[in-house]
Enzyme design. Structure first.
Site, PDB file in Angstrom:
ATOM      1  N   LYS A 139       0.857  -1.191   0.000  1.00 51.96           N
ATOM      2  CA  LYS A 139       0.000   0.000   0.000  1.00 51.96           C
ATOM      3  C   LYS A 139       0.888   1.235   0.000  1.00 51.96           C
ATOM      4  CE  LYS A 139      -3.827   2.063   2.597  1.00 51.96           C
ATOM      5  NZ  LYS A 139      -4.734   1.856   3.745  1.00 51.96           N
ATOM      6  N   SER A 152      -9.493   2.493   2.764  1.00 51.77           N
ATOM      7  CA  SER A 152      -8.435   3.127   2.009  1.00 51.77           C
ATOM      8  C   SER A 152      -7.473   2.134   1.332  1.00 51.77           C
ATOM      9  CB  SER A 152      -7.628   4.056   2.920  1.00 51.77           C
ATOM     10  OG  SER A 152      -6.941   3.314   3.916  1.00 51.77           O
ATOM     11  N   SER A 161     -10.345   0.295   6.838  1.00 55.74           N
ATOM     12  CA  SER A 161      -9.612   0.468   5.578  1.00 55.74           C
ATOM     13  C   SER A 161      -9.203  -0.826   4.891  1.00 55.74           C
ATOM     14  CB  SER A 161      -8.372   1.332   5.804  1.00 55.74           C
ATOM     15  OG  SER A 161      -8.743   2.666   6.038  1.00 55.74           O
TER      16      SER A 161
END
Length: 197
Positions: A80, A155, A179
């Protein structure tokens, strides 16, 4: 072995350990999926295919020498875009860090490297991972693979989409308020948040 990306991480690990497949073959099969699907999905926003191939070759060479490697060795993963990765553009989804190339790995990245995982790139995230939609001004939006007009959540949306489309066997993400779990649900994959400690 074009069907390699459709196998689970466990199945891929077994093939690698038995040397029925090489880390380079596994990587190349996943890179082919990325080339096919990522242009319209925008899930993997930084890709280092050459660096990943060098890592995969090194794992194959170690395995050929008879070294004992762990179950993750040779499996591809993307990080990420919130985690610093040495030598790889790490934007945190913000224009403030648009061109940042760290000279160090975060702790999780260092641990993944130590386990022999093949780091192939970075997945999209909202700016500073704040939000339930995966969009930022550096890379734009990540699309939901089941309906390109819908959100993939966030996210960790880039991570979830990458796994949903078999571009990766699994992906790294972060989660404070959903997330990992939110985009997991939006993309029909599991997003697991371990408890701290």
């Amino acid at each position: 072995m074009t069907d390699l990306p459709l196998l689970s991480a466990r199945e891929l690990s077994a093939l690698l350990q038995s040397r029925e497949a090489s880390a380079v073959e596994v990587l190349d099969a996943h890179l082919a999926r990325i080339e096919k699907f990522n242009p319209q999905l925008n899930a993997i926003v930084t890709l280092d295919a050459d660096g990943a191939r060098n890592q995969a070759r090194a794992i194959d060479e170690r395995r050929a020498r008879g070294e004992t490697l762990g179950p993750f060795a040779g499996l591809p993963i993307a990080i990420k875009d919130m985690e610093p990765v040495k030598g790889m553009r790490s934007t945190l989804g913000t224009t403030v860090y648009r061109d940042w190339v760290p000279d160090y790995d975060s702790l999780i990245v260092a641990r993944l490297r130590a386990h022999g995982m093949v780091l192939l790139g970075k997945t999209n995230t909202p700016e500073l991972a704040m939000g339930s939609q995966t969009f930022n001004r550096v890379f734009g939006a990540t699309r939901n693979p089941w309906n390109l007009e819908r959100t993939c959540g966030g996210s960790s949306g880039g991570a979830a989409v990458s796994v949903a489309m078999h571009m990766l066997p699994f992906a790294d993400g972060t989660d404070l308020g959903g997330s990992l779990r939110n985009p997991g649900n939006f993309n029909h994959v599991f997003g697991l948040r371990p408890c701290p400690g």
